[in-house]
Design a protein around this motif. Sequence first.
Motif, mmCIF file in Angstrom:
data_model
loop_
_atom_site.group_PDB
_atom_site.id
_atom_site.type_symbol
_atom_site.label_atom_id
_atom_site.label_comp_id
_atom_site.label_asym_id
_atom_site.label_seq_id
_atom_site.Cartn_x
_atom_site.Cartn_y
_atom_site.Cartn_z
ATOM 1 N N ALA A 143 -8.238 -8.108 -10.111
ATOM 2 C CA ALA A 143 -9.456 -8.234 -10.911
ATOM 3 C C ALA A 143 -10.655 -8.587 -10.040
ATOM 4 C CB ALA A 143 -9.259 -9.283 -11.998
ATOM 5 N N LEU A 144 -10.436 -9.424 -9.037
ATOM 6 C CA LEU A 144 -11.526 -9.802 -8.138
ATOM 7 C C LEU A 144 -12.026 -8.587 -7.366
ATOM 8 C CD1 LEU A 144 -13.242 -12.067 -6.832
ATOM 9 C CD2 LEU A 144 -11.416 -12.303 -5.118
ATOM 10 N N LEU A 160 -5.284 -3.729 1.130
ATOM 11 C CA LEU A 160 -5.611 -4.793 2.084
ATOM 12 C C LEU A 160 -6.538 -5.826 1.452
ATOM 13 C CD1 LEU A 160 -6.338 -3.092 5.535
ATOM 14 C CD2 LEU A 160 -4.654 -4.871 5.080
ATOM 15 N N LEU A 161 -7.524 -5.338 0.686
ATOM 16 C CA LEU A 161 -8.469 -6.249 0.044
ATOM 17 C C LEU A 161 -7.774 -7.094 -1.011
ATOM 18 C CD1 LEU A 161 -11.588 -3.912 -0.385
ATOM 19 C CD2 LEU A 161 -10.879 -5.273 1.593
ATOM 20 N N ILE A 162 -6.876 -6.479 -1.760
ATOM 21 C CA ILE A 162 -6.129 -7.229 -2.777
ATOM 22 C C ILE A 162 -5.246 -8.277 -2.112
ATOM 23 C CG2 ILE A 162 -4.331 -7.021 -4.548
ATOM 24 C CD1 ILE A 162 -5.534 -4.261 -5.234
ATOM 25 N N ASP A 163 -4.662 -7.917 -0.957
ATOM 26 C CA ASP A 163 -3.831 -8.887 -0.238
ATOM 27 C C ASP A 163 -4.684 -10.047 0.277
ATOM 28 O OD1 ASP A 163 -0.986 -9.228 0.922
ATOM 29 O OD2 ASP A 163 -2.268 -9.615 2.642
ATOM 30 N N ALA A 209 0.806 -1.220 0.000
ATOM 31 C CA ALA A 209 0.000 0.000 0.000
ATOM 32 C C ALA A 209 0.835 1.263 0.000
ATOM 33 C CB ALA A 209 -0.930 0.013 1.216
ATOM 34 N N ALA A 210 2.158 1.120 0.000
ATOM 35 C CA ALA A 210 3.019 2.305 0.091
ATOM 36 C C ALA A 210 2.795 3.254 -1.083
ATOM 37 C CB ALA A 210 4.479 1.879 0.159
ATOM 38 N N GLY A 211 2.489 2.697 -2.258
ATOM 39 C CA GLY A 211 2.297 3.543 -3.433
ATOM 40 C C GLY A 211 0.851 3.861 -3.729
ATOM 41 N N ALA A 212 -0.045 3.601 -2.779
ATOM 42 C CA ALA A 212 -1.470 3.845 -3.016
ATOM 43 C C ALA A 212 -1.740 5.335 -3.212
ATOM 44 C CB ALA A 212 -2.287 3.310 -1.846
#
Length: 672
Positions: free
Chosen positions: A389-390, A437-440, A264-267
Amino acid sequence: MPDLDLDTDLDREREHLAASRAALTRMRQRAQALFATGDKVAGDAYTAEQLGRHLSQRVAELADRPDTPLFFGRLDFGGGEHAGRRYHIGRRHVTDEAGEPMVLDWRAPVSRSFYRASAREPEGVGVRRRFGFNRGEITSFEDEHLDRGEELGTASRILTAEIERPRVGPMRDIVATIQPEQDVLVRADLAESICVQGAPGTGKTAVGLHRAAYLLYLHRDRLRRSGVLVVGPNRAFLSYIAAVLPALGEVEVSQATVADLVGAAGAVGVDGPVTEALKHDIRMAELLRRALAAGIGEPVEPIVVPDGSYRWRIGVEPLRRLIAETRTEPVPYATGRDRVRARVVGLLQRQAESRRGDSPGDAWLRRMARCRPVTDLLDAVWPAVTPPALVYRLLSDADALAAAAGDLFTAEEQAALRWPRPPRSVKSARWSAADALLIDEATGLIERTASFGHVVVDEAQDLSPMQCRAIARRSEHGSITLLGDLAQGTAPWAATDWRDSLRHLGKPAARVVPLTTGFRVPAAVVEFANRLLPALAVDVPPARSLRRDGALDIRTTDDLAAATVAEVRAALGHDGSVAVIAADAAVEELRAALRGAGIEFAAADDPTAAARVTVVPASLVKGLEYDHVVVVEPAGIVAAEPRGLHRLYVVLTRAVSRLAVVHHAPLPAPLG
């Protein structure tokens, strides 16, 4: 004569220190020589690389720090298995040229008696000696004759001086001052997960770091393979603690924030407070699981696979049984897809063996796995999915979100989760930190996440359920040391019960141990901050301090900037570090005031800065300590965020010598 004996004894200890330093230098030179010639003795390139990495680490571990005492204590045993032996206890193991120990590592089994032996239970120790140091040189010592029932405990002058020594720069180790209740936690078994509920100044961070060092000493080969991870709340905190483990000879421990772990550092995206809180909610884990499972379908027709002059056919029912069986297995989604492919190929192989009378080779198996009928079946019943994608589909497609949400989220919550203007594609999405977080989470559903052998999590009270799950995936096959203080929870989702956090971390059976005795924060400061506890709505025991030397000064002023400058000047008249802490929005004005007064200062996330004064936004001060703290306008700190009283409790407990509070607005009611 007694004075002469003491002087002679002190000279002998200084000689032993000099000899030990010389021995450490020889050990390092030997390691450097092996490192220089390692490529010549290795059998191949891979072995040379592995040997070089090992020797390079060994050289780093043996680095001497002249300003740091090589040993800090001595044990003279009068009984037990070590009767008649004398051991100097230090930060690392040092041997002479014959291999005899000159300094024992503080983590060695026999060293445990330095921390736990007492007049009541001497553990065979006749005399325990502590050394006083100045810039790495021995200046004094004091003895406790445990065999005679003589024990100084916290009345030890040297112990007290070490605990109260001014803080300058990053956090340092506490191997010379570990208390018995801390040592029990430090030496806990690798298989055990522990949660430490530590009040301010009780040394919970030090306990976690020293436990990591102890476990690396005891299980070096195992943890070198699986790794040790330290998770902190922000980069400033990690910079502050970065020097502790290297000072103990441990140079290969990973350190990261949760944002680092999940990428998430580059979010660049920004969520509103309601949306952000929803994305941190534990219900998101079930939402993602449902959405992924919804993509798995059922075969509706048989498959026919041409194979030269043969045609292999698998009916619908065998295919449905195969899919149903795979769905019940607790494996990641991608592994399930691979299993479906392998099982379909297995059915084809059995037909081929029955008809042809021989077993097909590997080339045939690979061809069947890639043939069009098999890949079409896979894409229909177990399609390949990427984590972004999910998440993209859920946040951009109202129907997909509603189908997965069911009764989990209300219509209003679903509307808050969806993007107001969905991006055109996954690649163009502006992901937020919460989206990461959701992608993780989705990544963990689709494929296995590498697990560390041990994970230390500090300031854990601010972890959301989804952040806990991100850490749980990285400690699935290891243990954790969870550190925090429920009273210092400032995040919107801050924990109120450690059992909830431990359940999300996958360690529901972990021990919860309170530390309430403070050694760093003075009693005057602790008692002032404790006034806030009844208003914080958390069930934690109040801290108590053994220190009576601190100072508390509360001033009302019409000119906050001028009063802050005056307090900083007064603090600079004493030894140690100085911090000015204020609400984030007030920091720039205070920096300008200090700059105008000619006072040099640094930022909290710059551990290399030479300035003694640091200006710290209240939102970044968690986990840090300073000798002298100037808190500016507590009411502004409270008003800046929903859990402002919790933030103020954190701010007030950062001082380890002197706390000055300057304010214009009335103090918050609990302090009055």
